[in-house]
Design an enzyme around this catalytic site. Structure first.
Site, mmCIF file in Angstrom:
data_model
loop_
_atom_site.group_PDB
_atom_site.id
_atom_site.type_symbol
_atom_site.label_atom_id
_atom_site.label_comp_id
_atom_site.label_asym_id
_atom_site.label_seq_id
_atom_site.Cartn_x
_atom_site.Cartn_y
_atom_site.Cartn_z
ATOM 1 N N HIS A 190 -49.675 -2.759 -25.112
ATOM 2 C CA HIS A 190 -51.086 -3.162 -25.118
ATOM 3 C C HIS A 190 -51.718 -2.860 -26.474
ATOM 4 O O HIS A 190 -52.364 -3.720 -27.090
ATOM 5 C CB HIS A 190 -51.816 -2.414 -24.004
ATOM 6 C CG HIS A 190 -53.276 -2.725 -23.893
ATOM 7 N ND1 HIS A 190 -53.822 -3.416 -22.828
ATOM 8 C CD2 HIS A 190 -54.336 -2.432 -24.711
ATOM 9 C CE1 HIS A 190 -55.130 -3.539 -23.001
ATOM 10 N NE2 HIS A 190 -55.464 -2.941 -24.134
ATOM 11 N N GLU A 191 -51.515 -1.628 -26.954
ATOM 12 C CA GLU A 191 -52.138 -1.230 -28.217
ATOM 13 C C GLU A 191 -51.486 -1.926 -29.410
ATOM 14 O O GLU A 191 -52.149 -2.197 -30.418
ATOM 15 C CB GLU A 191 -52.066 0.291 -28.384
ATOM 16 C CG GLU A 191 -52.644 1.101 -27.222
ATOM 17 C CD GLU A 191 -54.078 0.735 -26.874
ATOM 18 O OE1 GLU A 191 -54.782 0.171 -27.738
ATOM 19 O OE2 GLU A 191 -54.497 1.005 -25.734
ATOM 20 N N HIS A 194 -53.093 -5.186 -29.948
ATOM 21 C CA HIS A 194 -54.336 -4.977 -30.697
ATOM 22 C C HIS A 194 -54.055 -4.840 -32.192
ATOM 23 O O HIS A 194 -54.791 -5.385 -33.029
ATOM 24 C CB HIS A 194 -55.048 -3.711 -30.214
ATOM 25 C CG HIS A 194 -55.717 -3.858 -28.886
ATOM 26 N ND1 HIS A 194 -56.308 -5.029 -28.474
ATOM 27 C CD2 HIS A 194 -55.929 -2.949 -27.884
ATOM 28 C CE1 HIS A 194 -56.833 -4.858 -27.270
ATOM 29 N NE2 HIS A 194 -56.618 -3.614 -26.893
#
EC number: 3.4.24.-
Length: 293
Positions: A190-191, A194
């Site tokens: 997820h990160e 980003h």
């Protein structure tokens, strides 16, 4: 790399009844305005500290005694949260060591993590043990003031997170919140989405100009990381819905993340922004070709 912070998990309801919260036990954040701005103070979140006489949790006795009290219903839901936080503090070194070992294993063996790391490197970014760090992330029991004019009661939430991304520091993995290596893999992926988005498009993380950037990257991160796949939703979260489950999960998590931005007014505002960018961002699977997890 130069991966404004985002979080992969928002506040979670604790089930603590507002009626059990005497005002004398509530403390406000140290950064609150002066007492002359009483109206502004009413809008600030307040954080609860433990009171053994109210919660039943006594940190001065052995942990197993408190655990037995939890099993026998002698500690309130609020007290359980305070107990959990104290156990996280006691086990911090162990949790961080396990998190770092799992992180290093994923860097070497996880197909999705290796793929994202390669794509970040193609944009002249570096993600390694120096800027992907494991730390204990404290949770806080937050009192959200209700609108007294409308007769709304205060709402109690537990604010916690699983990880975060900052363009200036890198990726944070909350070691105390990681259930296992698979959970850490979803959080790290997820990160890393980003991070790729930031290097590719220079995202306006705080929504100073528009919240659409934040909404789009949150949609993409929840969609591509695997955290909304059906097996995790059903087994871990107990959501057995078969139709539109994946889309509903991505939308809900994006709305929660957008609500954490300082320029977001409320859940209605967050929902409106997410809906505005949904079609274009949900269909954008870069740097992947398809949704693999």
């Amino acid at each position: 790399m130069s991966p404004a912070p985002t979080t992969s998990a928002g506040p979670a309801s604790s089930g603590i009844p507002p009626s059990s919260l005497p005002t004398s036990t509530v403390t406000e954040d140290d950064t609150k305005p002066s007492s002359s701005s009483s109206k502004a103070n009413d809008l600030l979140p307040r954080y609860l500290t433990n009171d053994p006489s109210r919660t039943g949790y006594d940190p001065s006795i052995q942990w197993w005694m408190n655990y037995f009290k939890i099993l026998t219903g002698q500690i309130t839901p609020e007290g359980v949260e305070h107990y959990r936080e104290d156990r996280y503090k006691a086990n911090e070194a162990r949790d961080c060591a396990r998190c770092e070992a799992d992180r290093d294993w994923l860097f070497q063996n996880s197909p999705v993590i290796r793929f994202l790391r390669e794509k970040v490197a193609n944009l002249n970014g570096v993600l390694d043990e120096t800027n992907v760090v494991c730390r204990r992330c404290p949770s806080r029991i937050v009192v959200i003031p209700g609108n007294k004019e409308k007769g709304e009661e205060d709402r109690i939430e537990v604010a916690r997170q699983g990880g975060g991304f900052s363009p200036d520091h890198g990726i944070l993995l909350c070691a105390n919140e990681m259930r296992n290596r698979g959970h850490l893999e979803d959080t790290l992926a997820h990160e890393m989405v980003h991070a790729w988005d930031h290097l590719r498009w220079k995202v306006d993380w705080f929504g100073e100009k528009s919240l659409r950037h934040a909404a789009c990257t949150e949609i993409r991160a929840s969609m591509l990381s695997g955290e909304c796949r059906w097996t995790r939703e059903s087994i871990v979260r107990g959501n057995w819905t078969l139709t539109q489950q994946f889309q509903n999960c991505v939308r809900m998590r994006a709305i929660q993340s957008v609500m954490a931005r300082p320029t977001c007014k409320d859940d209605v505002h967050a929902t409106k922004v997410v809906n505005e960018v949904w079609d274009s961002c949900f269909s954008d699977k870069r740097p992947f070709e398809e949704i693999y997890r």
